[in-house]
Structure formats: C-alpha cells, structure tokens
Write a protein that holds these residues in place. Structure first.
Motif, PDB file in Angstrom:
ATOM      1  N   ARG A 144       0.708  -1.273  -0.046  1.00  0.00           N
ATOM      2  CA  ARG A 144      -0.059  -0.014   0.162  1.00  0.00           C
ATOM      3  C   ARG A 144       0.762   1.321  -0.022  1.00  0.00           C
ATOM      4  NH1 ARG A 144      -5.618  -0.536   0.626  1.00  0.00           N
ATOM      5  NH2 ARG A 144      -6.175  -2.676   1.025  1.00  0.00           N
ATOM      6  N   ASN A 200      -7.316  -4.311   7.812  1.00  0.00           N
ATOM      7  CA  ASN A 200      -7.399  -2.964   7.267  1.00  0.00           C
ATOM      8  C   ASN A 200      -8.541  -2.499   6.990  1.00  0.00           C
ATOM      9  OD1 ASN A 200      -7.583  -1.396   4.879  1.00  0.00           O
ATOM     10  ND2 ASN A 200      -5.372  -1.244   5.049  1.00  0.00           N
ATOM     11  N   CYS A 251       2.535   3.431   2.327  1.00  0.00           N
ATOM     12  CA  CYS A 251       2.422   4.366   3.326  1.00  0.00           C
ATOM     13  C   CYS A 251       3.979   4.960   3.566  1.00  0.00           C
ATOM     14  CB  CYS A 251       1.788   4.202   4.416  1.00  0.00           C
ATOM     15  SG  CYS A 251      -0.050   3.609   4.273  1.00  0.00           S
TER      16      CYS A 251
HETATM   17  S1  SF4 Z   1       1.130   1.422   7.355  1.00  0.00           S
HETATM   18 FE1  SF4 Z   1      -0.035  -0.139   7.032  1.00  0.00          FE
HETATM   19  S2  SF4 Z   1      -1.401  -0.031   5.176  1.00  0.00           S
HETATM   20 FE2  SF4 Z   1       0.325   1.235   5.002  1.00  0.00          FE
HETATM   21  S3  SF4 Z   1       2.107   0.379   4.091  1.00  0.00           S
HETATM   22 FE3  SF4 Z   1       2.261   0.092   6.267  1.00  0.00          FE
HETATM   23  S4  SF4 Z   1       1.428  -2.055   6.686  1.00  0.00           S
HETATM   24 FE4  SF4 Z   1       0.703  -1.413   4.612  1.00  0.00          FE
END
Ligand code: SF4
Length: 528
Positions: free
Chosen positions: A225, A305, A227
């Motif tokens: 994802r 999630n 982030c």
């Molecule tokens: S915060 Fe959670 S959703 Fe975002 S990249 Fe990291 S593991 Fe993935």
C-alpha cells in the motif's frame, strides 16, 4: 557445534506466558513496570531443552531456514536464550545473530509511551542493551562476528553499533542476502556495516524447520500500500503458498500450541492480487485447511485494514469466524488496524494506498462502516492513529477527533502514536515527534483515546488474558488491568484541562523496586 548462535533479548525470547498481546506493555519505560511483572508474568523464560529455546521468534526460525537452504547444517545453528549465552558460546562460535524489534525504544509505541509517561529507557531497550553487553564481553574472548537483524535493526545508529560491538546491521528478509553475508564473515572477508537485503524471488520461500513461539505462521509478506511512514511496505506483497503455511502450522501444533497467529499486514487479502477484489476462496480454503489440523483451537491474525474490511463486508467474515473459532463468547481481541488520521489531505499526501480502492474523501465513512462490521463479527481491534506527521495542522487533528466521535461504542483500544521516521521508510529523513510539540488538539486526541481504551479494557480484559497458560496469572492480570483502567479513567479526569502536568507527575514514578506503597497496592489488587 554452536557455530551460529541466534538470539534475542528477554522481551523477545519469551512466549509471554501464552498471552502474547501483553508484549506491548514492554514498550513502556522500564521504571513503571515492577520487576516481578516483567520477569515472571509478561516475559517468563520460554521452554528450553539443553539450553536451546524450543519455540524462538518466527524471524529467527526464518533465518535458520534460509541458512539451511543455502547449505549450512541445521545442527550448527542454535537458538540460545540470553541467560544461557555464557555456556553456549565457545571457540567454535563464528556468528551471533541478534533479532531486534525495538532495541533502542524508538518504535512508534515505545517512543510514544516513553514520552507520555515521563521519559526513561523502555523495558525493550534495557533488555536489548543488557543482551548486547553480555555479547560484547563474550566477543572480546572468542572473537566472533555480530549481526543485528529484524524489523527494529534500523533503530541502532552507526555510533551505537560501534559501541555495542555490532559488525553488521542487516535490513530486510533473510532468504537471499543473509547467507552470503554470513559466508563472507566466516571467511574473514569484509562486509558493509549496513546491508540492505534483496527481496526474495517468488520461489524463494523456505518453510521454517521447527516451531515458532506463540504459534506464529507467516501467510503474506510485505504490504504494497506504500504508506510513506511505514517499513513493511518496502517488501513486495505476496501470499505464502498454502502447503508451506500448513507445514509450519503443524510444527507449532505438534509442539503444544493450540492457537495459530497468522502473520500478515492485511490478512483478509490472502491470495488477492490488487486492492479492488479479495480472494475469498483462497482465504476460506486457508482457514478450512488450518482448522482441519488436529489440535487447533483458535486461528487469528495480526493486522487487518479498514478498506479491506469494508470491501469484504459482514457476511463473508461471519463465515470465516466459524473456522477461526471466534464468536460472541470468544471474541477476537487485538487485531491491529491503522486508522492513522481523519484528514483526507494527510491521507492523500502520505498514505494514498492505505485507503484503496476507496478515496481519501471516503475514508471517514469507510472507517465507520468497517468498525460496525468489526463490532458485529466480534473482532475487537487495537486501532492506532498517527500524530505529528510533518505538516500536520490542528485542522487535520480536528478531523481525526470528529471521526473518533463517530466511533463511540466501538469495542476497541484507541492509541494515537507519535510520528517516528522509521529508518527504512520514505520519511526516514524527518524528525521524531516530541512532547514539546503537543498542543491542545493533540492532548485532546491522546486523553480521549486513552479514556475510550480504559473503558474497553474494563469490559473485555478477561478475553485479552484468556490465552495465559497459568490460570493464577490470568486472575492476577485481570485484576491488575481492571485496576489500571480504573486508575487511568480517574487520572484523566483529574488532569482534565491540563494534561501536560501528567508528564511531571509521572516523571519520578519508580515501581522497579519493592516499596511499601507498591506492596500495598499489589495486595489491594489481589484482595479485590
Ligand atoms: S501502514 Fe499499513 S497499510 Fe500502510 S504500508 Fe504499512 S502495513 Fe501497509
């Protein structure tokens, strides 16, 4: 022969007495944790045979599997508890590999707790430093090499590594690069002080060769994802083939575990390729197969999630509950889920992928709907938020508070965490958030969340401690946490309007040594 010794500090080389969720408590400053609580209740010594840990952390098992796959003998690799290192290390020892999750107390939970509870080294940090002191003394005598790996290896700076006698800090999965590095070190060749691992190819998944602690079994890798503040996103997303998962699960069950913990950043996406569709067939097959292993009691995972929850919807999850062993009487307590922020602006800027397939503008609604599903299917999560992202404004925080308002009645813990620039993330060059940057809006976020969490704990603590293997421990923990939750609620009321004084009040608390007030408090908890 003990040529390669794999170890970790006492806060990791433990099975947490069966209640693994309690490991988070060790992120608090050590001075607020009574010795007996740390030593005998949260991290008692694990099962050992001839000085070897029978069920070590999963990541160390992965290292063993990668080394054996590349040609090392299994019998040359030993998992040693810190208390047994002096006996285990000898002239034959060439490498000590240390697993690190929170070695310097710079992970998000410990950074936040240590600053909000008045400062000081965390339990995780002190345990790590004590382990490294022991290893350094042994190194002076036996001249082996020390490699530090694991998700927290980035926390140790160049200077600290030198002082602690660490030769290599290794970032990333073991499969491809670690055996090469160990070969070189054993041959006396030079190796960089920091090594960034190459990601494994799709066929490079080597099943672990023995049980891992707490029934941990990895079902997916990475996240995808993207982030910007996060570490796991650096590893490409993939699902581990079912036959490997089953093989690993059987090892843990055969070693006496009843519950399986499926390691994943977003487990409902098992078998899925992108973010738009789930693979419910693969997920159901996974759970059905694991459920059919004789001896399995409960199957849960580590992370979910919000977007994936909404995408899945309530009905399919209810069906999964059947295989997981989750129901109204036995809810699943503690799946971690990142709410992060209620601000579409910050979502767009730092975590656009988190909300997919939805938009940042839809996030508020996605979270509210997903929380309703979580409640209805008896999954009671630990919801984390992030405050102090570079460029965060009061308006952003107000949007998070509005979202919190709409989540009242959700059975969950709520934890705002301070922003930290994780060394392997895209924001690694930014500054750590510190308490002098707290303002009214951020304090409101913290105190409101803690209040909700204390109310939740009062109601559901018996489910959190349900895994404890000794029933007396469970009874004690239930009483302790009920009392702590009561006190937290009272404390928040007391400091209302002036939360910053909390820092001064807590600064001098020291519960490590037995004192009359501490003993009195403990007796009153037990007698309650
Ligand atoms: S915060 Fe959670 S959703 Fe975002 S990249 Fe990291 S593991 Fe993935």
């Amino acid at each position: 022969m003990n040529r390669i010794i794999l170890t970790a500090d006492e806060t990791l080389m433990t099975e947490y007495g069966g209640a693994s969720f309690l490991g988070f408590i060790l992120c608090a400053p050590r001075r607020v944790l009574p010795n007996f609580l740390v030593k005998y209740i949260i991290c008692p010594r694990p099962r050992m045979k001839n000085g070897e840990v029978l069920a070590p952390p999963y990541s160390l098992r992965k290292v063993e599997a990668s080394l054996v796959h590349s040609g090392y003998n299994k019998s040359d690799i030993k998992f040693i508890h810190p208390s047994k290192l002096n006996e285990a290390v000898s002239e034959e020892t060439k490498i000590i590999g240390v697993d690190a999750v929170d070695p310097m107390g710079r992970g998000p939970v410990s950074w936040t707790l240590r600053h909000l509870l008045g400062g000081g080294k965390t339990a995780t940090q002190l345990a790590f430093l004590s382990l490294m002191k022991k290893i350094k003394l042994l190194k002076e005598k036996y001249n082996f090499k020390v490699i530090l790996g694991g998700p927290g290896a980035w926390q140790v700076t160049d200077k600290e590594a030198e002082l602690l006698g660490i030769d290599v800090r290794y970032y990333g999965p073991a499969e491809v690069t670690l055996p090469e590095i160990i070969d070189k070190l054993i041959k006396g060749e030079s190796v960089p002080a920091v090594v960034k691992a190459a990601p494994p190819k799709p066929d490079q998944v080597y099943p672990i060769l023995g049980p891992a602690r707490c029934g941990f079994v990895q079902i997916t890798e990475g996240c995808g994802r993207g982030c910007q503040f996060c570490g796991p996103t650096q590893v490409p997303w993939r699902s581990v083939p079912l036959d490997i998962i089953v093989k690993e699960a059987k090892l843990s069950i055969a070693a006496g575990e009843k519950n399986l913990y499926l390691l994943s950043e977003d487990w409902l996406r098992y078998g899925a390729k992108g973010f738009r569709e789930l693979n419910l067939n693969a997920l159901t097959k996974l759970l059905q197969t694991l459920r059919n292993i004789p001896g399995v009691d409960k199957i849960v995972s580590t992370h979910v999630n919000f977007s994936t929850m909404k995408l899945a919807g309530e009905k399919p999850i209810e069906e999964l509950n059947y295989y997981m062993g989750v129901n109204e009487k036995e809810p699943w307590i503690g799946p971690q889920i990142g709410l992060e922020t209620g601000s579409p602006r910050l979502l767009e800027k730092y975590m656009r992928g988190k909300v997919l397939p939805y938009t940042p503008q839809e996030w508020h609604e996605v979270v509210v709907e997903a929380c309703q599903i979580l409640k209805d299917v008896y999954w009671y999560p630990c919801i984390t938020m992030i405050t102090g992202l570079p460029d965060e404004t009061d308006d952003d925080i107000m949007l998070t508070l509005e979202l919190l308002d709409d989540l009242k009645g959700t059975p969950a813990w709520f934890f705002p965490l301070f922003f930290i620039p994780i060394g392997i993330s895209a924001l690694s060059g930014e500054e750590f958030f510190k308490t002098y940057l707290m303002n009214d809006a951020r304090w409101e976020l913290v105190t409101r969340s803690w209040k909700l969490s204390a109310e939740f704990a009062l109601k559901y603590i018996k489910h959190v401690t349900a895994g404890a293997k000794v029933s007396l421990t469970q009874v004690f923990l239930n009483k302790l946490f009920s009392r702590l939750s009561d006190e937290t609620l009272r404390f928040i009321d007391k400091i209302g309007g002036q939360p910053a004084q909390m820092l001064t009040m807590l600064k001098n608390v020291d519960l490590t040594t037995p004192s009359k007030p501490l003993m009195k408090a403990l007796i009153s908890i037990i007698a309650r």
